[in-house]
Design an enzyme around this catalytic site. Sequence first.
Site, PDB file in Angstrom:
ATOM      1  N   ASN A 116      37.853  54.113  54.090  1.00 51.30           N
ATOM      2  CA  ASN A 116      37.735  53.944  52.637  1.00 51.30           C
ATOM      3  C   ASN A 116      37.236  55.246  52.032  1.00 51.30           C
ATOM      4  O   ASN A 116      36.183  55.761  52.422  1.00 51.30           O
ATOM      5  CB  ASN A 116      36.775  52.804  52.286  1.00 51.30           C
ATOM      6  CG  ASN A 116      36.720  52.552  50.785  1.00 51.30           C
ATOM      7  OD1 ASN A 116      36.208  53.366  50.031  1.00 51.30           O
ATOM      8  ND2 ASN A 116      37.259  51.428  50.349  1.00 51.30           N
ATOM      9  N   SER A 149      39.162  41.847  50.579  1.00 49.17           N
ATOM     10  CA  SER A 149      38.902  43.278  50.692  1.00 49.17           C
ATOM     11  C   SER A 149      37.450  43.541  51.072  1.00 49.17           C
ATOM     12  O   SER A 149      37.147  44.363  51.942  1.00 49.17           O
ATOM     13  CB  SER A 149      39.219  43.952  49.356  1.00 49.17           C
ATOM     14  OG  SER A 149      39.000  45.332  49.441  1.00 49.17           O
ATOM     15  N   SER A 154      41.748  50.523  49.984  1.00 44.80           N
ATOM     16  CA  SER A 154      41.347  50.609  48.581  1.00 44.80           C
ATOM     17  C   SER A 154      40.719  49.276  48.204  1.00 44.80           C
ATOM     18  O   SER A 154      41.351  48.225  48.387  1.00 44.80           O
ATOM     19  CB  SER A 154      42.570  50.893  47.715  1.00 44.80           C
ATOM     20  OG  SER A 154      42.181  51.161  46.395  1.00 44.80           O
ATOM     21  N   GLU A 155      39.484  49.291  47.700  1.00 54.07           N
ATOM     22  CA  GLU A 155      38.741  48.023  47.619  1.00 54.07           C
ATOM     23  C   GLU A 155      39.276  47.042  46.582  1.00 54.07           C
ATOM     24  O   GLU A 155      38.859  45.899  46.553  1.00 54.07           O
ATOM     25  CB  GLU A 155      37.236  48.284  47.417  1.00 54.07           C
ATOM     26  CG  GLU A 155      36.849  49.049  46.185  1.00 54.07           C
ATOM     27  CD  GLU A 155      36.681  50.537  46.450  1.00 54.07           C
ATOM     28  OE1 GLU A 155      37.342  51.053  47.381  1.00 54.07           O
ATOM     29  OE2 GLU A 155      35.898  51.180  45.726  1.00 54.07           O
ATOM     30  N   ASN A 156      40.218  47.480  45.735  1.00 52.37           N
ATOM     31  CA  ASN A 156      40.832  46.509  44.826  1.00 52.37           C
ATOM     32  C   ASN A 156      41.878  45.656  45.532  1.00 52.37           C
ATOM     33  O   ASN A 156      42.483  44.787  44.898  1.00 52.37           O
ATOM     34  CB  ASN A 156      41.446  47.213  43.615  1.00 52.37           C
ATOM     35  CG  ASN A 156      42.480  48.255  43.997  1.00 52.37           C
ATOM     36  OD1 ASN A 156      42.286  49.026  44.931  1.00 52.37           O
ATOM     37  ND2 ASN A 156      43.580  48.282  43.283  1.00 52.37           N
TER      38      ASN A 156
END
Lengths: 233, 218
Positions: B23, B88, B46-48
Amino acid sequence: MSGFNKVVSTYQEAMAGLSDDMTIIAGGFGLCGIPEGLTREIKEMGVKGLTIVSNNCGVDDFGLGILLKDRQIKKMVSSYVGENAEFERQYLSGELEVDLTPQGTLAEKMRAGGAGIPAFYTATGVGTPVAEGKEVKQFNGRDYILEESITGDFAIVKAWKADKIGNLVYRDTAMNFNPMAATAGKITVVEVEEIVEVGELNPNEIHTPGIYVNRIIQGTFEKRIEKLTLAKN
Amino acid sequence: MSLNRDQIAMRVAQELKDGYYVNLGIGIPTLVANYVPEDIDVMLQSENGLLGIGPYPTEEQVDADMINAGKETVTAALGASIFSSAESFAMIRGGHVDLTVLGAFEVDQNGNIASYMIPGKLVKGMGGAMDLVAGAENIIVTMTHADKRDNSKLLESCSLPLTGVGCVKKIVTNLAVLEVKNGAFHLLERAPGVSVEEIQQKTAGKLVVPDHVPEMSF
């Protein structure tokens, strides 16, 4: 199946019952995957004193940001805010209350809320301002804080496709917070790009089962891009 | 010579290993993606809700539904998967991400990090940073060694509100690569042409300097 037909034809029907001081859980990440028309309807209804649980608060003239102008929002529960001037002004003047919540904790608060779990322990935020006033408990020698889950009077959700009984499919990263938001509303309203007949969606590929959904409306979407970034050459 | 942003990213890229899930935060960390060694494969998270970030799109490929956590338009890499924010952060909090790279205002000798809030200034929020630092085993911080007034950002104890406690293991600055352990910064490498004395002078926290400090190589 008429008892399961959740399609409504107007935004007024979609948001009927929303009143002052209610809590709304909203899907979306930035301007991606946001229920644009439902947000506009909330603005037109003029309801005030709202608590809005959403990762972000839109921009000045789009998304949840449009609710700021007439001071409809009392409190935001978000992980990242301040992409708009009016938000900043209300926040700094103390007119708008903001509960900054780590993004994963926010997602889990919605998920847990929708799943009937009142609170959960997490390592996120231990030793930071987020932990203030929260119970700390050790598991296997590590500290965790107790975070309470969230439910809303309404959840507003954006999906790609719905069938008429509310089974939902999201598209690409427009999924984001929408599946959790969908589970956490007493009344969950979904705005979609396409409504299809029951049976047209493959049961193996449904992201949100219709049991969570109360109302569905066909929307039209601008899908504004916040940061257009292109490949070089 | 102190490193520029791209050179910091190049040095961080040397820490990547074949098969890593990584990340990358906003700013210098995002640049690391440009310097992944050609002989290894990494998957960027990608944390979304995207595992497998691809290149930025061409004009024809641009899709408003496809963004990264910095809200930039992106594409999906071959083998990518897409999921909800809860999924996520299950990856992140569950310790499944091999490496997290993020920026910071301050780091201290006990591995504490302050990266999201300067009292008196507008607080925009922590986004996913608190989850990332709490969940990752392996965290690299990228930042300049000192601020514009030459105040060290490597401190005995962070002065700003914390993002996470005791979590930073490695720091890559414009001057040096350092490891954080046993309550001290351990100098591992220096930027080409940068002296140990300059690094000592710009490190406010406890600094352990070995007899030989090699220059970074690119």
